[in-house]
Design a protein around this motif. Structure first.
Motif, PDB file in Angstrom:
ATOM      1  N   LEU A 199       0.897  -1.227   0.002  1.00  0.00           N
ATOM      2  CA  LEU A 199      -0.060  -0.063   0.054  1.00  0.00           C
ATOM      3  C   LEU A 199       0.925   1.136   0.040  1.00  0.00           C
ATOM      4  O   LEU A 199       0.254   2.220   0.288  1.00  0.00           O
ATOM      5  N   TYR A 203      -0.141   5.344   0.945  1.00  0.00           N
ATOM      6  CA  TYR A 203       0.038   5.538   2.456  1.00  0.00           C
ATOM      7  C   TYR A 203       1.425   5.446   3.000  1.00  0.00           C
ATOM      8  O   TYR A 203       2.077   4.504   2.350  1.00  0.00           O
ATOM      9  N   THR A 208       0.235   3.445   7.651  1.00  0.00           N
ATOM     10  CA  THR A 208      -0.605   2.068   7.516  1.00  0.00           C
ATOM     11  C   THR A 208      -0.640   1.512   8.893  1.00  0.00           C
ATOM     12  O   THR A 208      -1.248   0.780   9.338  1.00  0.00           O
ATOM     13  N   TYR A 212      -3.525  -0.242  11.378  1.00  0.00           N
ATOM     14  CA  TYR A 212      -3.760  -1.549  11.532  1.00  0.00           C
ATOM     15  C   TYR A 212      -4.079  -1.839  13.149  1.00  0.00           C
ATOM     16  O   TYR A 212      -4.702  -2.411  13.467  1.00  0.00           O
ATOM     17  N   MET A 219      -8.992   0.369   5.886  1.00  0.00           N
ATOM     18  CA  MET A 219      -7.582   0.135   5.942  1.00  0.00           C
ATOM     19  C   MET A 219      -7.379  -1.621   5.814  1.00  0.00           C
ATOM     20  O   MET A 219      -6.514  -2.068   4.748  1.00  0.00           O
ATOM     21  N   GLY A 223      -6.248  -3.710   2.537  1.00  0.00           N
ATOM     22  CA  GLY A 223      -4.965  -4.494   2.798  1.00  0.00           C
ATOM     23  C   GLY A 223      -5.421  -5.754   2.113  1.00  0.00           C
ATOM     24  O   GLY A 223      -4.560  -6.653   1.563  1.00  0.00           O
TER      25      GLY A 223
END
Length: 739
Positions: A199, A203, A208, A212, A219, A223
């Motif tokens: 990503l 990002y 990122t 998470y 997100m 992903g």
């Protein structure tokens, strides 16, 4: 960045002054409100500073970049996909710690950033002094103090923003420590992301990783779409640390992240950035006003008084301009009557356009005054207090406090629109509360209903117009809340969720802002009348004109004319035939003959209307609609209202210029209705009830379908219309029973 234009984005918390700055810089006609969620999509404007062209985007107000609401998603997606040359972060200087929470996320995102420290005048009034240069040093970004409302500092802000956009600085993520446990896991996640270029096109790897850890649903979905195997591994890593933190500290990673962000902000602020000239616990002017205006007992009374005052102001000040507008369209009708020859074109222009659309446009002055009053309430910050007070009531009916804004936007104080009201329900996180709100906001008195309400109230209750408008507004709220309670007890059962809302400080509205907001809404009304309403009016005119009378019926009326004419001397017949616009004096016999011929013409027009497609449809429903007091002509108007509620006025105008009442003598549409034996005050109230509550207009139905589903859209049409008809029948039957 292109060689010719720089792209900038305005981002910040709700009520930080973002949209005010956008309007000042671009001159764009975007509405400014003092409550969260007013901007549901970004808007774009253009301006030039020191020969540099700038494209400026106004993003929705948001407190965070975690995908909990539509505002957060829109803002984050724009920044990651459009990649503006610079982001101007509007920070409220009087609430700096809360506002800097979003700033920390921009820093973690690694976007080119400049801070506009807004409302420094409000901060100064509260005894708060911000050392902007010190703040800039500690954050590592340029900080420019401004007052967006007055324009102070805005030129310097844009110059500095252009410098940031043109600079060669490489923007990277700002590292904020989240404690040993999370920092260690975060470094592990960043390593995995960098190894697989996961990503990275949109990002920053650290950003990122943080998302998470915060278990950001959007997100996680992105992903899984990009690299399912790595996404699963990252989720497992986050799951392990989450379990560990729950066992050892009874807390989730996102809570620790939020705590450390606020810790970072406090450490910045306490390094000489903010000082207080006097006691920070003192009551400010807004707080003192709120002690009265939001008081549990006095607050609702003031709210009702302000609402009644709004209607009193609207009707009092608009009476003369509305009379002028009616005179203008009457004058235009007279010109067409005396200029064009008899035929379809003349009928269409007079009945379809002037009497149809003119009836809608005749209320423009009144609509303008009402919008001006509402703009004062919005821009001063009072509407946010209305939402705050209404939350106590909404919870009783199973709704969320955030439901107040969709209701107000839809016409809770009359004059809104159900479409943005339906869209505003996106901010509600409970699906069942959202659906209950979405289905009941069309009960509000939107701008399309207001002219119809004003027409009937003005015609049948002219001595107490403001009071009746106020009562029907209260009725709309009551019915909407009762309908919501019914839905929450049946098809939408579920618990209510808590409501938290920020109250902005009271502000004096600027004249420029009030005029912009008033004209924007009024222009939308005029534009709709000149396009959608015009097209529907002409279509309905055609349905009310064709197929017309059969030849045998026309001959019957002609024979009747010839029979009456033959009973008068030839000199009288010639006097009638030679009539021109300039002749005003007729002999007694000629005047009598002319009146008899006009009566036949009216009867022929009425017969043609009854035989038209629209007439047949209206008569088809009359056996049922008569229980609510509606005759076939009213049915035609109500059916037209399914497309748009303003069409009710234009259709009634067309019906009563083509039907039994002579339009030349009848005066305004309201006067024509009063003269019609099928109308009286009880019928008027029945019609008002039906118009207020039956099916939403077609555009709103489509919007409900997009926001929910066609099943709920059709449910809304059936439920609203069924309720409206039963309520109208009850009103008419009870009213008729008591005489």
């Amino acid at each position: 960045m292109s060689n010719n234009s720089i792209t900038m984005a305005l981002a910040g918390n709700p009520n930080a002054g973002k949209t005010t700055l956008f309007n000042r810089l671009t001159g764009a006609r975007q509405h400014v409100g003092n409550y969260p969620g007013i901007t549901v999509a970004h808007k774009e404007g253009h301006f030039t500073q020191d020969d540099q062209k700038v494209t400026l985007t106004d993003l929705p107000g948001t407190y965070s970049l975690t995908a909990y609401s539509v505002e957060e998603i829109v803002t984050r997606d724009f920044l990651t996909t459009q990649k503006p040359d610079v982001v101007i972060n509007i920070v409220d200087a009087s609430n700096i710690e809360r506002n800097l929470y979003l700033t920390t996320q921009f820093l973690e995102m690694g976007v080119p950033l400049i801070i506009a420290l807004n409302m420094i005048d409000v901060a100064k009034d509260r005894g708060i002094e911000i050392q902007s240069q010190k703040l800039a040093e500690l954050l590592g970004v340029t900080v420019v103090p401004i007052v967006a409302r007055s324009g102070e500092g805005t030129e310097e802000l844009i110059r500095q923003a252009i410098n940031v956009a043109k600079s060669d600085k490489i923007w990277t993520s700002r590292d904020i420590s989240y404690g040993d446990d999370l920092d260690e896991v975060l470094m592990e996640i960043i390593t995995l992301i960098n190894e697989s270029s996961f990503l990275v096109n949109n990002y920053n790897p650290r950003f990122t990783g943080i998302k998470y850890l915060e278990h950001d649903d959007q997100m996680l979905t992105k992903g899984q779409e990009a690299d399912p195997l790595l996404a699963k591994k990252l989720e497992q890593t986050v799951g392990s640390i989450s379990d560990h933190l729950l066992k050892t500290m009874d807390v989730y990673p996102e809570a620790i992240i939020a705590d450390h962000r606020y810790g970072f902000i406090k450490s910045i602020v306490r390094q000489g950035v903010m000082t207080h000239a006097f006691d920070i616990d003192r009551l400010y002017t807004s707080d003192k006003i709120d002690k009265v205006l939001t008081n549990r007992l006095l607050g609702p009374l003031f709210m009702l008084a302000i609402l009644f005052g709004l209607y009193q102001f609207t009707f009092s000040w608009s009476e003369l301009p509305v009379t002028w507008m009616e005179g203008l369209f009457g004058w235009l009708g007279g010109i067409v009557e005396n200029t064009l020859p008899e035929g379809m074109l003349k009928s269409m222009i007079i009945s379809g356009v002037i009497d149809g659309v003119g009836g809608v446009l005749g209320f423009v002055p009144l609509i303008m005054f009402m919008f001006f009053g509402i703009a004062v309430l919005e821009d001063s910050g009072y509407l946010a207090r209305v939402a705050f007070m209404m939350d106590r009531v909404f919870r009783i009916f199973g709704l969320h406090g955030s439901s107040v804004m969709p209701f107000i936007v839809s016409g809770g104080i009359a004059g809104g629109c159900a479409v943005p009201g339906v869209m505003a329900t996106r901010t509600l996180r409970s699906p069942k509360e959202r659906m209950a709100t979405l289905l009941t906001v069309p009960f509000m008195n939107c701008g399309a209903k207001v002219p119809v309400l004003i027409l009937l109230i003005g015609a049948f209750f002219s001595d107490h117009k403001a009071m009746y408008m106020f009562l029907f507004t209260m009725l709309a709220w009551l019915v909407a809340l009762l309908a919501a309670k019914f839905l929450r007890m049946t098809v939408l059962k579920g618990e209510s969720t808590p409501f938290v809302m920020e109250l902005p400080p009271y502000r004096f509205p600027t004249l420029q802002g009030l005029l912009i907001h008033t004209w924007e809404r009024t222009w939308q009304y005029i534009k709709k009348a000149g396009t959608v309403i015009l097209a529907i009016s002409i279509l309905l005119w055609a349905l009310m004109t064709f197929p017309g009378l059969q030849e045998s019926d026309r001959l019957t009326f002609q024979t009747e004319r010839d029979k009456i004419t033959s009973t008068y001397p030839k000199t009288v017949q010639e006097e009638i035939q030679n009539i021109t616009a300039e002749i005003t004096l007729l002999s007694a016999d000629a005047a009598e003959l002319l009146e008899k011929l006009r009566k036949i013409d009216q009867n022929e027009s009425a017969a043609a209307l009854r035989n038209s497609v629209a007439g047949k449809i209206g008569r088809f429903f009359e056996p049922v609609s008569s229980y609510a007091g509606f005759d076939w002509k009213t049915n035609i108007a109500m059916l037209g209202g399914f497309a748009a509620k303003e069409v009710i006025i234009s259709t009634l105008g067309t019906v009563y210029s083509m039907g039994e009442i002579e339009s030349d003598d009848a005066g305004t549409l309201g006067q024509r209705l009063v003269k019609d034996p099928n109308w009286n005050s009880v019928v008027a109230i029945s019609a008002l009830i039906f118009i207020m509550f039956y099916a939403p207009c077609f555009v709103t139905v489509v919007c409900i379908a997009k926001e929910a589903s066609w099943k709920w859209a059709f449910f809304s049409m059936a439920f609203n219309t069924g309720f409206a008809f039963l309520a109208s029948v009850a009103v008419f039957q009870i009213g008729t029973f008591f005489g």
